[in-house]
Write an enzyme that holds these catalytic residues in place. Structure first.
Site, PDB file in Angstrom:
ATOM      1  N   CYS A 116       0.857  -1.197   0.000  1.00  0.00           N
ATOM      2  CA  CYS A 116       0.000   0.000   0.000  1.00  0.00           C
ATOM      3  C   CYS A 116       0.887   1.238   0.000  1.00  0.00           C
ATOM      4  CB  CYS A 116      -0.896  -0.006   1.244  1.00  0.00           C
ATOM      5  SG  CYS A 116      -2.035   1.389   1.300  1.00  0.00           S
ATOM      6  N   HIS A 159      -9.164  -3.107  -3.087  1.00  0.00           N
ATOM      7  CA  HIS A 159      -8.162  -2.444  -2.240  1.00  0.00           C
ATOM      8  C   HIS A 159      -8.468  -0.945  -2.166  1.00  0.00           C
ATOM      9  CE1 HIS A 159      -3.888  -1.827  -0.716  1.00  0.00           C
ATOM     10  NE2 HIS A 159      -4.257  -0.610  -1.059  1.00  0.00           N
ATOM     11  N   GLU A 160      -8.839  -0.369  -3.308  1.00  0.00           N
ATOM     12  CA  GLU A 160      -9.121   1.084  -3.341  1.00  0.00           C
ATOM     13  C   GLU A 160     -10.442   1.416  -2.668  1.00  0.00           C
ATOM     14  OE1 GLU A 160      -5.530   1.267  -4.896  1.00  0.00           O
ATOM     15  OE2 GLU A 160      -6.719   2.891  -4.027  1.00  0.00           O
ATOM     16  N   HIS A 163     -10.073   1.758   0.925  1.00  0.00           N
ATOM     17  CA  HIS A 163      -9.529   3.046   1.381  1.00  0.00           C
ATOM     18  C   HIS A 163     -10.654   4.064   1.630  1.00  0.00           C
ATOM     19  CE1 HIS A 163      -5.217   2.625   1.448  1.00  0.00           C
ATOM     20  NE2 HIS A 163      -5.142   2.217   0.197  1.00  0.00           N
TER      21      HIS A 163
HETATM   22  O1  LIG Z   1      -1.950   1.891  -1.891  1.00  0.00           O
HETATM   23  C1  LIG Z   1      -2.697   1.817  -2.861  1.00  0.00           C
HETATM   24  O2  LIG Z   1      -3.909   1.955  -2.781  1.00  0.00           O
HETATM   25  C2  LIG Z   1      -2.104   1.416  -4.185  1.00  0.00           C
HETATM   26  C3  LIG Z   1      -1.705  -0.013  -4.150  1.00  0.00           C
HETATM   27  C4  LIG Z   1      -2.874  -0.797  -4.688  1.00  0.00           C
HETATM   28  C5  LIG Z   1      -2.728  -2.276  -4.656  1.00  0.00           C
HETATM   29  C6  LIG Z   1      -2.202  -2.937  -3.567  1.00  0.00           C
HETATM   30  C7  LIG Z   1      -2.113  -4.321  -3.577  1.00  0.00           C
HETATM   31  C8  LIG Z   1      -2.544  -5.041  -4.659  1.00  0.00           C
HETATM   32  C9  LIG Z   1      -3.053  -4.375  -5.735  1.00  0.00           C
HETATM   33  C10 LIG Z   1      -3.136  -2.998  -5.734  1.00  0.00           C
HETATM   34  C11 LIG Z   1      -0.404  -0.079  -4.918  1.00  0.00           C
HETATM   35  O3  LIG Z   1      -0.670  -0.187  -6.271  1.00  0.00           O
HETATM   36  S1  LIG Z   1       0.635  -1.296  -4.306  1.00  0.00           S
HETATM   37  C12 LIG Z   1       1.991  -1.275  -5.300  1.00  0.00           C
HETATM   38  C13 LIG Z   1       1.825  -1.960  -6.597  1.00  0.00           C
HETATM   39  C14 LIG Z   1       2.433  -1.418  -7.678  1.00  0.00           C
HETATM   40  C15 LIG Z   1       2.353  -2.018  -8.903  1.00  0.00           C
HETATM   41  C16 LIG Z   1       1.641  -3.205  -9.037  1.00  0.00           C
HETATM   42  C17 LIG Z   1       1.007  -3.755  -7.948  1.00  0.00           C
HETATM   43  C18 LIG Z   1       1.097  -3.131  -6.704  1.00  0.00           C
HETATM   44 NI    NI Z   2      -3.446   1.179  -0.458  1.00  0.00          NI
END
Ligand SMILES: O=C(O)C[C@@H](Cc1ccccc1)[C@H](O)SCc1ccccc1
Ligand code: NI
EC number: 3.5.1.88
Length: 188
Positions: A116, A159-160, A163
């Protein structure tokens, strides 16, 4: 442009609150911020730009992560061919007031766990989530949209959406058996 300094610290209360619904027509400033969130994702996935501005790669970003108490997030998820070249985005969307209107009983979890942009550390364990979801939302123009997602795309969007509800990925990790999937969970 949005950089890592715009992300609030992990312990910031806003990350644990229910975000407020966006009112239409969306005010210009919020619209510009949403577009900047999408651009952040594109920048974070471009190795030169990410290195130049010290950006952590991300495929999604939600407004509360940058201190904005509004139900809005961006996802920019690129597809790649066998040689690893970018083809076209699997998801390139700004979701406003999203709602999961149905989901599968079966679950999936990324076998390497999740990360995250708001959590600057590794948290070990799998994050089980429904394998398929149907999400209703508005786009920036206020048009009602509905999208069906599965597997990795479903994980990212859930995941979003978490949030916007004050939920962080590690809330879903079973601390007693962090790497043990239940019988209804498939590792992907
Ligand atoms: O913090 C966030 O919301 C963005 C996350 C979303 C995410 C977390 C876990 C699994 C899928 C999506 C970031 O994208 S985590 C970093 C990342 C970067 C590239 C590809 C996958 C995850
Ligand atoms: Ni996140």
């Amino acid at each position: 442009m949005i950089t890592m300094k715009d992300f609030v610290p992990e312990k910031e209360p806003i990350l644990r609150e229910q975000a407020r619904p966006v009112e239409f027509p969306i005010n210009e400033e919020l619209k510009e911020t949403a577009v900047a969130m999408r651009q952040f994702l594109i920048n974070s996935q471009d190795s030169e730009t990410a290195e130049k501005y010290n950006l952590r790669p991300g495929v999604g970003v939600a407004a509360p992560q940058i201190g904005i108490d509004q139900q809005i997030f961006a996802v920019y998820l690129m597809d790649y061919d066998e040689e690893g070249n970018e083809t076209e985005p699997l998801i390139d969307e700004i979701f406003v007031n999203p709602k999961i209107i149905s989901h599968a009983v079966q679950k999936v979890a990324l076998k390497e766990g999740e990360g995250c942009l708001s959590v600057p550390r590794e948290v070990p364990g799998i994050v089980p989530r429904p394998k398929r979801v149907t999400v209703k939302y508005n786009d920036l123009e206020g048009n009602e949209k509905k999208i069906r997602l599965r597997d990795y795309e479903a994980v990212v969007v859930q995941h979003e959406i978490d949030h916007l509800k004050g939920i962080l990925f590690y809330d879903h990790i079973d601390e007693k058996t962090p790497w043990e999937p239940d019988e209804d969970t498939t590792l992907i």
